[in-house]
Write a protein that holds these residues in place. Structure first.
Motif, short mmCIF file in Angstrom:
data_model
loop_
_atom_site.label_atom_id
_atom_site.label_comp_id
_atom_site.label_asym_id
_atom_site.label_seq_id
_atom_site.Cartn_x
_atom_site.Cartn_y
_atom_site.Cartn_z
N GLY A 180 -31.53 -29.83 15.76
CA GLY A 180 -30.31 -30.63 15.90
C GLY A 180 -29.11 -29.84 16.39
N GLU A 203 -28.56 -25.75 11.74
CA GLU A 203 -28.93 -27.17 11.75
C GLU A 203 -27.75 -28.09 12.07
OE1 GLU A 203 -31.08 -28.26 8.24
OE2 GLU A 203 -30.92 -30.40 8.70
N ASN A 204 -27.93 -28.90 13.10
CA ASN A 204 -26.92 -29.89 13.52
C ASN A 204 -25.53 -29.30 13.80
OD1 ASN A 204 -28.70 -32.06 13.44
ND2 ASN A 204 -28.39 -32.30 11.22
#
Ligand SMILES: Nc1ncnc2c1ncn2[C@@H]1O[C@H](COP(=O)(O)OP(=O)(O)O)[C@@H](O)[C@H]1O
Ligand SMILES: [Mg+2]
Lengths: 242, 463
Positions: free
Chosen positions: B306, B278-279
């Motif tokens: 992300g 994530e991200n």
């Protein structure tokens, strides 16, 4: 100091094709020679031979700068002596920043080093004069330039490099009226230090420039040399003259 | 900074090293057991190797890369130990090896106090100096062999998880025979201020080299790793088959920079892959200058929303060289994005290939990818090809692709010459301009080194 380029009975060939036959032409400081002639008559070939394009073979004759043989010199050595040949169709140099290119050229020809900020100043003044935006400095050489901008960029280099002998191959084609004026002013201003050979199809440039001699080239030979009256003849009857 | 001067032969020298241990050419299960025993590895690693060896034996040579058929795997010795003792300080490094590194400029890099210098000489890490500051922050930076002993839980958890031993023939070969390479762990929230770096170098003819690198950036961590390669020239083919695995946890950033300059008889077949959660943001910055044949497609699997990928590669192919390079971006979650840029230069009959794959399956909503391939060709004998595969089945995907082929013709050279710039200098300006985007990504001293490398190569190539 007076400089001169002497072209003596120059014959040039590419592949098996004879492009120039015994061309003689003499240009010295303070003179402006105009070279006209139909398409394909060999004007660019002459410019390329002076530049030292090795694709063009000199089969006969000489080119001398101040009495010394030039033919053995490489193009960049000729440029360093003070000979500037503009390109009829300037090429794109992808990835090469204009300012770095101009600086490398300026430093090589003047055998000096300048700082980037000094150089930016020098360029800035000339950009303004020519009417090119400052943003040209951030672009790649000739990339995405319009035909007129390319010619202005050639003019910029003429102003920056202040050559001893300048051969301008159709530098006026595609220039707007204002730039044309800048060009003729530049020529007149540089004349005390420079000799010009201007290849053109266009008599507009002769409004503000007084030629020393006008030459007409046909099929690889200079068939006529004379004064402004030659231009008038061409105006009336095309290149049938001579 | 003083004037930089470099001789063209700087990257082309060979030291007379007394190899303490060397396996005979060819490969068998016995070779692998021996290797594992000498290293004193735990059983699970020995099993991992043997399992990988079985995959390797079963898999055919990949047929889609031209030139691999010339590689004879029976002709390569698989492990050499240049120095049995591991060095912890520069003083302990044998003089001969030091001399070699001097020529490569490693002590300077140390002087300039970059993160930590870990240098790999042939298959054994001889110099490993992790700066105290790194240790204090809990950062682990060591060779992968040591990591197996010193950090078994971490290694066991992640080793071979990103690139499985069965991934491809050369990943299998590496998994069976790996030796050396770097192991990096950056704890949660820690940002490593200076780039960590390692130098690799082959110094013996016919020596296969299989380093194995594993980088784990925990949540919110940030690290840049630089690997610069250079090798001596030898007469027979040499094989380099590395595996690099990166794990970027939630919000982490990993930037991996490679300057590959193997001598022109090396086969360089590398599997590089990253998992981005994530991200997380993973960047592969990859320059391939040397080697006879390079096959390398750094990839990023974006596993959670992300995640982002940036893959920039530069390839330079001279006479008898083929750089088959590219990138892979696999978008397995919504709102993921990738940028792929490839720049290649070929001359004197050299060949460059861009091979790329972008996958955006249905369900990975609002993802985007941008692929740009620029090639520069010097002459009619050289060749460049582009294979930009795209498998996009998600409608909301934002996809852009651009490709260009530029030619440096006689007119370009002449134009610069006509303005007083000598031919070589002009070509340098064109080439350095072309690769400028890559150089901008490098820390200063690497940027200088890379520009020198390109200049040396251009001088040799154009004469
Ligand atoms: N590279 C080349 N190969 C073959 N012929 C050429 C080449 N360059 C020019 N020519 C030929 O040489 C002749 C003179 O061309 P050029 O000097 O460009 O004429 P101009 O500038 O007067 O229009 C033309 O017939 C042209 O087609
Ligand atoms: Mg012409």
């Amino acid at each position: 100091m007076e400089n001169r380029i002497d072209i003596e009975k120059l014959s040039v060939r590419i592949k098996e094709k004879n492009l120039l036959r015994e061309v003689s032409l003499h240009v010295k400081t303070g003179e402006t020679h105009i070279l006209m002639g139909p398409n394909g008559s060999g004007k660019t070939t002459l410019a390329r031979a002076i530049l030292g394009d090795k694709r063009y073979t000199v089969t006969e004759g000489r080119i001398e700068f101040n009495g010394a043989d030039m033919l053995k010199l490489k193009p960049h050595e000729r440029a360093r002596m003070g000979i500037f040949v503009s390109f009829q169709e300037p090429v794109t140099l992808q990835g090469v920043n204009t300012l770095s290119f101009l600086k490398a050229s300026y430093e090589s020809i003047n055998s000096t080093k300048v700082t980037m900020s000094e150089f930016k100043n020098i360029v800035g003044k000339n950009l303004q004069r020519i009417g090119l935006p400052e943003s040209v400095n951030e672009r790649y050489v000739n990339e995405g330039f319009s035909g007129g901008e390319k010619k202005k960029f050639e003019l910029l280099q003429l102003l920056l490099l202040k050559p001893k002998i300048a051969i301008l191959d159709e530098i006026d084609t595609g220039l707007d009226l204002d730039s044309m004026k800048v060009l003729s002013n530049a020529v007149n201003e540089m004349l005390p230090e420079t000799g010009f050979l201007i290849i053109t199809h266009n008599d507009r440039i002769l409004k503000h420039i007084k030629p020393t001699l006008v030459h007409v080239m046909k099929e690889g030979s200079i068939t006529r040399s004379g004064g402004l009256e030659l231009v008038e003849e061409i105006e009336k009857g095309g290149y049938k003259i001579g | 900074m003083g004037k930089l001067e470099i001789k063209a032969d700087r990257y082309d020298f060979k030291e007379d090293i007394d190899y303490k241990m060397r396996f005979p050419n060819g490969l068998s299960e016995k070779t692998i057991k021996n290797l594992s025993d000498i290293k004193g590895e735990p059983n699970w690693m020995k099993e991992f190797r043997l399992n990988a060896y079985r995959f390797f034996s079963r898999r055919p040579m990949p047929s889609w890369i031209d030139g691999l058929d010339q590689l004879n795997l029976d002709d390569i010795s698989y492990f050499a130990l240049a120095s049995e003792k591991k060095s912890t300080s520069w003083d302990e490094v044998p003089q001969k090896i030091k001399d070699t590194y001097d020529k490569l400029g490693i002590p300077e890099a140390e002087k300039k106090a970059l993160g930590g210098v870990e240098a790999m000489f042939d298959s054994t890490v001889v110099y490993n100096n992790v700066r105290e500051e790194l240790k204090k922050e809990g950062i682990i930076f060591c060779d992968t062999d040591s990591a197996v002993k010193d950090y078994p839980e971490l290694v066991k958890k992640y080793f071979g998880k990103v690139v499985s031993p069965n991934d491809n023939k050369f990943a299998a070969l590496n998994s069976a025979l790996w030796s050396g390479g770097s192991f990096i762990y950056v704890p949660k929230g820690v940002k490593v201020k200076l780039p960590l770096q390692a130098y690799f170098r082959i110094n013996a003819a016919n020596l296969g080299q299989f380093e194995r690198t594993l980088i784990i950036a925990d949540e919110g961590a940030d690290v840049t790793y630089i690997e610069g390669c250079s090798a001596t020239t030898y007469s027979k083919e040499s094989l380099h088959a590395a595996v690099v695995e990166i794990i970027a946890m939630k919000g982490a950033h990993v930037k991996y920079i490679t300057i590959q300059n193997w001598s022109s008889d090396v086969y360089n077949l590398v599997t590089k892959r990253a998992f981005a959660y994530e991200n997380a943001y993973v960047e592969w910055i990859d320059a391939n200058v040397g080697a006879k044949l390079t096959a390398k497609y750094p990839s990023v699997y974006m596993l959670e929303p992300g995640a982002k990928a940036n893959i920039l590669s530069i390839a330079f192919a001279d006479k008898d060289q083929h750089q088959d390079a590219g990138a892979k971006a696999v978008h397995l979650a919504p709102a993921t994005s990738s940028v792929i840029r490839s720049k290649s230069i070929c001359l004197n009959g050299g060949r460059t290939t861009y091979r790329g794959l972008v996958k955006i399956p249905r369900g990975s909503r609002d993802s985007s990818t941008s692929v740009t391939c620029d090639a520069l060709i010097f002459d009619d004998y050289s060749r460049t090809d582009t294979y930009p595969y795209m498998e996009i089945s998600e409608e909301s995907a934002d996809v852009s692709h651009e490709a260009s082929v530029g030619k440096i013709g006689d007119d370009q050279r002449l134009y610069m010459e006509s303005r007083g710039i000598p031919e070589n200098e002009g070509i340098n300006m064109i080439v350095l301009g072309f690769v400028g985007e890559f150089v901008k990504e490098l820390p200063l001293e690497f940027a200088l080194e890379f520009n020198r490398l390109i200049k040396i190569n251009m001088e040799n190539a154009v004469g």
